[in-house]
Design a protein around this motif. Structure first.
Motif, PDB file in Angstrom:
ATOM      1  N   MET A 299      -6.192 -18.727 -11.791  1.00  0.00           N
ATOM      2  CA  MET A 299      -7.368 -18.602 -12.645  1.00  0.00           C
ATOM      3  C   MET A 299      -8.695 -18.697 -11.916  1.00  0.00           C
ATOM      4  SD  MET A 299      -5.909 -18.000 -15.384  1.00  0.00           S
ATOM      5  CE  MET A 299      -4.139 -17.813 -15.423  1.00  0.00           C
ATOM      6  N   ASP A 300      -8.676 -18.813 -10.595  1.00  0.00           N
ATOM      7  CA  ASP A 300      -9.938 -18.897  -9.849  1.00  0.00           C
ATOM      8  C   ASP A 300      -9.941 -17.883  -8.709  1.00  0.00           C
ATOM      9  OD1 ASP A 300      -8.173 -19.960  -8.031  1.00  0.00           O
ATOM     10  OD2 ASP A 300      -8.912 -22.016  -8.196  1.00  0.00           O
ATOM     11  N   SER A 301     -10.918 -17.987  -7.813  1.00  0.00           N
ATOM     12  CA  SER A 301     -11.061 -17.021  -6.721  1.00  0.00           C
ATOM     13  C   SER A 301      -9.890 -17.078  -5.750  1.00  0.00           C
ATOM     14  CB  SER A 301     -12.375 -17.272  -5.968  1.00  0.00           C
ATOM     15  OG  SER A 301     -12.422 -18.606  -5.467  1.00  0.00           O
ATOM     16  N   TRP A 302      -9.278 -18.271  -5.593  1.00  0.00           N
ATOM     17  CA  TRP A 302      -8.103 -18.370  -4.718  1.00  0.00           C
ATOM     18  C   TRP A 302      -6.957 -17.540  -5.278  1.00  0.00           C
ATOM     19  CZ3 TRP A 302      -9.361 -19.915  -0.229  1.00  0.00           C
ATOM     20  CH2 TRP A 302     -10.284 -20.948  -0.024  1.00  0.00           C
ATOM     21  N   GLY A 303      -6.810 -17.558  -6.591  1.00  0.00           N
ATOM     22  CA  GLY A 303      -5.758 -16.769  -7.229  1.00  0.00           C
ATOM     23  C   GLY A 303      -5.972 -15.276  -7.039  1.00  0.00           C
ATOM     24  N   ILE A 304      -7.229 -14.838  -7.107  1.00  0.00           N
ATOM     25  CA  ILE A 304      -7.533 -13.419  -6.881  1.00  0.00           C
ATOM     26  C   ILE A 304      -7.183 -13.023  -5.452  1.00  0.00           C
ATOM     27  CG2 ILE A 304      -9.393 -11.714  -6.781  1.00  0.00           C
ATOM     28  CD1 ILE A 304     -10.771 -13.288  -9.031  1.00  0.00           C
ATOM     29  N   LEU A 305      -7.537 -13.879  -4.514  1.00  0.00           N
ATOM     30  CA  LEU A 305      -7.219 -13.609  -3.109  1.00  0.00           C
ATOM     31  C   LEU A 305      -5.705 -13.530  -2.905  1.00  0.00           C
ATOM     32  CD1 LEU A 305      -8.278 -13.282  -0.192  1.00  0.00           C
ATOM     33  CD2 LEU A 305      -8.152 -15.777   0.039  1.00  0.00           C
ATOM     34  N   TYR A 306      -4.978 -14.410  -3.570  1.00  0.00           N
ATOM     35  CA  TYR A 306      -3.514 -14.416  -3.469  1.00  0.00           C
ATOM     36  C   TYR A 306      -2.918 -13.115  -4.019  1.00  0.00           C
ATOM     37  CZ  TYR A 306       1.314 -15.939  -4.273  1.00  0.00           C
ATOM     38  OH  TYR A 306       2.685 -16.037  -4.293  1.00  0.00           O
ATOM     39  N   LEU A 307      -3.410 -12.665  -5.162  1.00  0.00           N
ATOM     40  CA  LEU A 307      -2.901 -11.430  -5.764  1.00  0.00           C
ATOM     41  C   LEU A 307      -3.226 -10.213  -4.910  1.00  0.00           C
ATOM     42  CD1 LEU A 307      -3.721 -12.075  -9.537  1.00  0.00           C
ATOM     43  CD2 LEU A 307      -1.483 -12.184  -8.419  1.00  0.00           C
ATOM     44  N   ILE A 308      -4.420 -10.204  -4.311  1.00  0.00           N
ATOM     45  CA  ILE A 308      -4.781  -9.100  -3.413  1.00  0.00           C
ATOM     46  C   ILE A 308      -3.794  -9.027  -2.259  1.00  0.00           C
ATOM     47  CG2 ILE A 308      -6.501  -8.315  -1.727  1.00  0.00           C
ATOM     48  CD1 ILE A 308      -8.649  -9.370  -3.622  1.00  0.00           C
ATOM     49  N   GLU A 309      -3.454 -10.197  -1.701  1.00  0.00           N
ATOM     50  CA  GLU A 309      -2.539 -10.232  -0.555  1.00  0.00           C
ATOM     51  C   GLU A 309      -1.118  -9.822  -0.949  1.00  0.00           C
ATOM     52  OE1 GLU A 309      -0.132 -13.639   1.737  1.00  0.00           O
ATOM     53  OE2 GLU A 309      -2.295 -14.023   1.637  1.00  0.00           O
ATOM     54  N   ILE A 311       0.209  -8.519  -3.943  1.00  0.00           N
ATOM     55  CA  ILE A 311       0.429  -7.264  -4.661  1.00  0.00           C
ATOM     56  C   ILE A 311      -0.203  -6.086  -3.931  1.00  0.00           C
ATOM     57  CG2 ILE A 311      -0.023  -5.995  -6.800  1.00  0.00           C
ATOM     58  CD1 ILE A 311       0.203  -8.619  -8.308  1.00  0.00           C
ATOM     59  N   GLY A 312      -1.500  -6.222  -3.584  1.00  0.00           N
ATOM     60  CA  GLY A 312      -2.216  -5.108  -2.972  1.00  0.00           C
ATOM     61  C   GLY A 312      -1.787  -4.793  -1.558  1.00  0.00           C
ATOM     62  N   LEU A 313      -1.317  -5.817  -0.797  1.00  0.00           N
ATOM     63  CA  LEU A 313      -1.023  -5.603   0.613  1.00  0.00           C
ATOM     64  C   LEU A 313       0.429  -5.913   0.985  1.00  0.00           C
ATOM     65  CD1 LEU A 313      -4.358  -7.103   2.011  1.00  0.00           C
ATOM     66  CD2 LEU A 313      -3.757  -4.693   1.796  1.00  0.00           C
ATOM     67  N   VAL A 314       1.266  -6.142  -0.022  1.00  0.00           N
ATOM     68  CA  VAL A 314       2.714  -6.269   0.215  1.00  0.00           C
ATOM     69  C   VAL A 314       3.483  -5.330  -0.716  1.00  0.00           C
ATOM     70  CG1 VAL A 314       4.733  -7.787   0.189  1.00  0.00           C
ATOM     71  CG2 VAL A 314       2.550  -8.653   1.030  1.00  0.00           C
ATOM     72  N   LEU A 315       3.337  -5.539  -2.026  1.00  0.00           N
ATOM     73  CA  LEU A 315       4.124  -4.754  -2.979  1.00  0.00           C
ATOM     74  C   LEU A 315       3.751  -3.269  -2.949  1.00  0.00           C
ATOM     75  CD1 LEU A 315       6.302  -4.904  -5.143  1.00  0.00           C
ATOM     76  CD2 LEU A 315       4.499  -5.278  -6.844  1.00  0.00           C
ATOM     77  N   ILE A 316       2.464  -2.968  -2.972  1.00  0.00           N
ATOM     78  CA  ILE A 316       2.034  -1.560  -2.974  1.00  0.00           C
ATOM     79  C   ILE A 316       2.441  -0.848  -1.680  1.00  0.00           C
ATOM     80  CG2 ILE A 316       0.007  -0.036  -2.965  1.00  0.00           C
ATOM     81  CD1 ILE A 316      -1.266  -1.901  -5.020  1.00  0.00           C
ATOM     82  N   PRO A 317       2.173  -1.421  -0.483  1.00  0.00           N
ATOM     83  CA  PRO A 317       2.671  -0.763   0.741  1.00  0.00           C
ATOM     84  C   PRO A 317       4.191  -0.629   0.778  1.00  0.00           C
ATOM     85  CG  PRO A 317       1.018  -2.396   1.294  1.00  0.00           C
ATOM     86  CD  PRO A 317       1.349  -2.579  -0.162  1.00  0.00           C
ATOM     87  N   CYS A 318       4.894  -1.585   0.163  1.00  0.00           N
ATOM     88  CA  CYS A 318       6.357  -1.512   0.099  1.00  0.00           C
ATOM     89  C   CYS A 318       6.788  -0.233  -0.627  1.00  0.00           C
ATOM     90  CB  CYS A 318       6.905  -2.741  -0.617  1.00  0.00           C
ATOM     91  SG  CYS A 318       8.685  -2.690  -0.944  1.00  0.00           S
TER      92      CYS A 318
END
Length: 397
Positions: A299-309, A311-318
């Motif tokens: 629910m905070d900025s740390w969570g956004i950073l975690y999702l970027i890492e 989902i955006g940089l593991v799941l999508i490249p996968c």
């Protein structure tokens, strides 16, 4: 002619050959040279100042942040990217998948240079560099220390990779008998090196097990060693795809026609391997996230950073790797490799720097000198790699 005369003649021939090889090959005024040379000169000057005036002059390290950019990026991240060497040698020499044989030597060379230069970066980060032998001999740390194990893994793996690459050096020097002996040791060295690298990759993660109270809960887990090991596989494969694409264009005159044709197939195969290991990694991360019940941290900025890492940089490249391999799209595969490398960098920096001491007011930012010296190390490694590839039979069977 007596043995002494023969020896002196051979020694004279050897030094003459080395001096001949030291002459520049290729164009000097290239964009890369124009950019890299000033940075390398400036970085060398800054390294001297760092040793003369101390860590406080060149870095923003403190008691709260004793490990900075040189550890987080040069060592922890760099070692992950060097994982391609043990993955490719395992596939070729243990699994006997011969189609990847043309890239074995260049991948081992990349891994060897990476470890050598990252060891240099480790020396830079020590307040008293002459004490670097302490973890190796167990002094002050003890033989049960994780750092003692990591130090020995690091040291032995560098020696093993040199042994794996040594037949190429012997071939370059024309020492055929020595080359034959060294080649006979390759399989044993590869198996030993794979074991060491697995232990070393996970060992780096084990260092952070002792920082549970300092690392953000979204990134801390008792399974960090496993996550470090699994992520080093697709990190190494992504680096092989990225570096191989560049080398394939820059050193195309060194690669024969048969290997040119096989290149696309090798990249597609590596993409499949990266997709599988990235899915395994993502499954581990999701399982740990659900098991620990960490929903409130999103629910905070740390969570956004975690999702970027994640989902955006593991799941999508996968999925991109899987799609690119299925549809034989090298463009998508290369893009996925770049995104994956960015994700690895972000993950390692999150654990070692960004989320480290996340709950205290103090914040660490690398100084401009830390960044310049890191760039100098990377450029120097590329220069050494280029020098070796242009002279030694790295791309030859």
């Amino acid at each position: 002619m007596n043995k002494k005369t023969i020896f002196l003649n051979e020694l004279k021939r050897f030094f003459k050959f080395i001096l001949q090889e030291m002459k520049p090959k290729g164009k000097l005024l290239t964009p890369f040279n124009i950019i890299s040379i000033p940075i390398m000169i400036l970085g060398f000057i800054l390294i001297i100042l760092r040793f003369v005036k101390g860590l406080g002059y060149a870095t923003n390290l403190s008691q709260e942040f004793p490990w900075g950019f040189w550890i987080g990026f040069d060592v922890v991240t760099g070692v992950a990217f060097a994982g391609g060497a043990y993955v490719i040698t395992f596939v070729v020499y243990v699994m006997k998948v011969e189609k990847y044989h043309p890239i074995v030597k260049v991948t081992v060379l990349n891994g060897l240079l990476a470890y050598m230069f990252y060891a240099g970066a480790l020396v830079l980060d020590l307040g008293k560099p002459w004490n670097i032998f302490n973890p190796i001999i167990g002094n002050s740390f003890g033989y049960n220390s994780v750092l003692f194990l990591v130090a020995w893994h690091f040291l032995l793996y560098m020696a093993t990779e040199f042994l794996e690459f040594s037949p190429t050096i012997a071939q370059w020097l024309g020492w055929k008998k020595l080359q034959k002996i060294l080649k006979s040791l390759t399989v044993g060295a590869v198996i030993f090196g794979i074991t060491l690298s697995m232990l070393h990759q996970s060992g780096l993660g084990s260092l952070f097990l002792m920082a549970k109270s300092k690392i953000h809960p979204l990134w801390y887990s008792e399974f960090i060693p496993v996550l470090f090991f699994v992520s080093s596989i697709f990190a190494g494969l992504s680096m092989v795809i990225f570096e191989g694409t560049i080398s394939h264009k820059v050193f195309k005159d060194k690669i024969d026609a048969k290997h040119h044709k096989a290149f696309d197939e090798m990249m597609i195969g590596l993409a499949r391997g990266a997709a599988i290991t990235m899915f395994v990694y993502y499954f581990f991360k999701a399982l740990l996230f659900i098991h620990e019940g960490q929903w409130s941290y999103l629910m905070d900025s740390w969570g956004i950073l975690y999702l970027i890492e994640v989902i955006g940089l593991v799941l999508i490249p996968c999925f991109m790797f899987a799609y690119g391999a299925k549809n034989r799209s090298l463009g998508i595969i290369r893009t996925a490799a770049i995104l994956t490398m960015i994700g690895i960098i972000l993950n390692r920096l999150n654990i070692s720097i960004i989320t480290f001491n996340w709950n205290i007011p103090a914040v660490y930012y690398p100084s401009w000198m830390e960044i310049v010296i890191t760039m100098m190390i990377i450029f120097t490694e590329i220069w050494v790699f280029r020098w070796i590839v242009r002279r030694m039979p790295v791309f030859e069977d």
